[in-house]
Design a protein around this motif. Sequence first.
Motif, PDB file in Angstrom:
ATOM      1  N   TYR A  76     -50.220  63.554  -1.235  1.00  0.00           N
ATOM      2  CA  TYR A  76     -48.897  63.212  -0.690  1.00  0.00           C
ATOM      3  C   TYR A  76     -47.901  64.365  -0.824  1.00  0.00           C
ATOM      4  O   TYR A  76     -46.688  64.134  -0.879  1.00  0.00           O
ATOM      5  N   CYS A  77     -48.374  65.601  -0.880  1.00  0.00           N
ATOM      6  CA  CYS A  77     -47.448  66.737  -0.947  1.00  0.00           C
ATOM      7  C   CYS A  77     -46.720  66.873   0.394  1.00  0.00           C
ATOM      8  O   CYS A  77     -47.161  66.362   1.423  1.00  0.00           O
ATOM      9  N   GLY A 120     -45.101  49.149   4.970  1.00  0.00           N
ATOM     10  CA  GLY A 120     -45.887  50.375   4.932  1.00  0.00           C
ATOM     11  C   GLY A 120     -47.342  50.143   5.296  1.00  0.00           C
ATOM     12  O   GLY A 120     -48.141  51.090   5.299  1.00  0.00           O
ATOM     13  N   ALA A 121     -47.691  48.905   5.625  1.00  0.00           N
ATOM     14  CA  ALA A 121     -49.073  48.584   5.994  1.00  0.00           C
ATOM     15  C   ALA A 121     -49.322  48.947   7.459  1.00  0.00           C
ATOM     16  O   ALA A 121     -49.702  48.114   8.280  1.00  0.00           O
ATOM     17  N   GLY A 130     -55.534  55.719   0.745  1.00  0.00           N
ATOM     18  CA  GLY A 130     -54.166  55.674   1.258  1.00  0.00           C
ATOM     19  C   GLY A 130     -53.441  54.447   0.732  1.00  0.00           C
ATOM     20  O   GLY A 130     -54.008  53.361   0.649  1.00  0.00           O
ATOM     21  N   ASP A 131     -52.183  54.610   0.358  1.00  0.00           N
ATOM     22  CA  ASP A 131     -51.412  53.549  -0.283  1.00  0.00           C
ATOM     23  C   ASP A 131     -50.207  53.210   0.583  1.00  0.00           C
ATOM     24  O   ASP A 131     -49.368  54.066   0.870  1.00  0.00           O
ATOM     25  N   LYS A 132     -50.102  51.945   0.986  1.00  0.00           N
ATOM     26  CA  LYS A 132     -48.982  51.536   1.848  1.00  0.00           C
ATOM     27  C   LYS A 132     -47.634  51.730   1.163  1.00  0.00           C
ATOM     28  O   LYS A 132     -46.605  51.839   1.841  1.00  0.00           O
ATOM     29  N   ASN A 133     -47.641  51.784  -0.175  1.00  0.00           N
ATOM     30  CA  ASN A 133     -46.384  51.966  -0.901  1.00  0.00           C
ATOM     31  C   ASN A 133     -45.817  53.376  -0.733  1.00  0.00           C
ATOM     32  O   ASN A 133     -44.643  53.614  -1.022  1.00  0.00           O
ATOM     33  N   THR A 252     -49.159  57.373   6.941  1.00  0.00           N
ATOM     34  CA  THR A 252     -48.120  57.453   5.909  1.00  0.00           C
ATOM     35  C   THR A 252     -46.754  57.823   6.470  1.00  0.00           C
ATOM     36  O   THR A 252     -45.734  57.318   6.016  1.00  0.00           O
ATOM     37  N   GLU A 253     -46.712  58.700   7.439  1.00  0.00           N
ATOM     38  CA  GLU A 253     -45.442  59.157   8.014  1.00  0.00           C
ATOM     39  C   GLU A 253     -45.109  58.418   9.312  1.00  0.00           C
ATOM     40  O   GLU A 253     -44.262  58.873  10.091  1.00  0.00           O
TER      41      GLU A 253
END
Length: 269
Positions: A76-77, A120-121, A130-133, A252-253
């Motif tokens: 997640y950088c 975020g899902a 991958g994490d929806k949070n 994620t984005e």
Amino acid sequence: GSLKESAEVAFRNECDVEMMSGAYYKHLHELIDEGVFSEDELDRSVMRMLELKAELGLFDDPYHKASEEKERELFYCEKHREIARRAAEESAVLLKNDGVLPLSDKIKKIAVIGPFSNTGAINGFWTCCGDKNYAITVTEGIREILPEAEIFSADGVSAKLGESSTDGIDEAVRLAESAEAVVLCVGEAQDYIGEARCIADITLSAPQRELVRRVCEANPNTAVLLFNGRPIVLTGIADVAPAMLEMFFPGTEGGRAAANLLFGRVNPS
């Protein structure tokens, strides 16, 4: 004709790795006991795998240069998030625009409505760790562009399969009526798509169709965002939505990418 026969055909053709069906685990010993294959043939299959692992250096370095320190540095950088955002922006498809898009960044009141408006899902099914949070929601993405605006948010309906309730639509319509513009986020939940998740009806659910119809009637300055992992039938949506932007499952984005597309910071390409 059977899983056992599948194991026999695969092994005879030197398929050395059989991962998901369990055909070898369940039946290869039977085929050897029955004399279909010899233990020497099994040994040769095993040796091919051991030689490949040795060639890859996995006996000396089982995790192949993996590093927990590197993971913490890269996971997640910002550089990777920028790539994810650009990928989401460039994969989106503008399906329709009757003069609604791009939205103005001078808007003071905007409603972000629908079951994908504030979640975020939106990563998709095969996202592994991958994490929806960590995902940017559509509401969060819009808030970055309109930091001074009033942003109203409501699901309106659920995206769950078989859901029939429309109880939240009246509230969603009220918010739409009070806003200068509406971003309406509909589609299918990421848990319902992907491998081994076929469905018989690819039409958007009836509650979501009603939500789209009533919100678009309440505010003609509405852009519909679609989140889905397979083709969906847009009957009852395409004819009432002034603008439609296909986001698929943008990752994620995704919310930040959606906002950039809605407000014309990037063009759907």
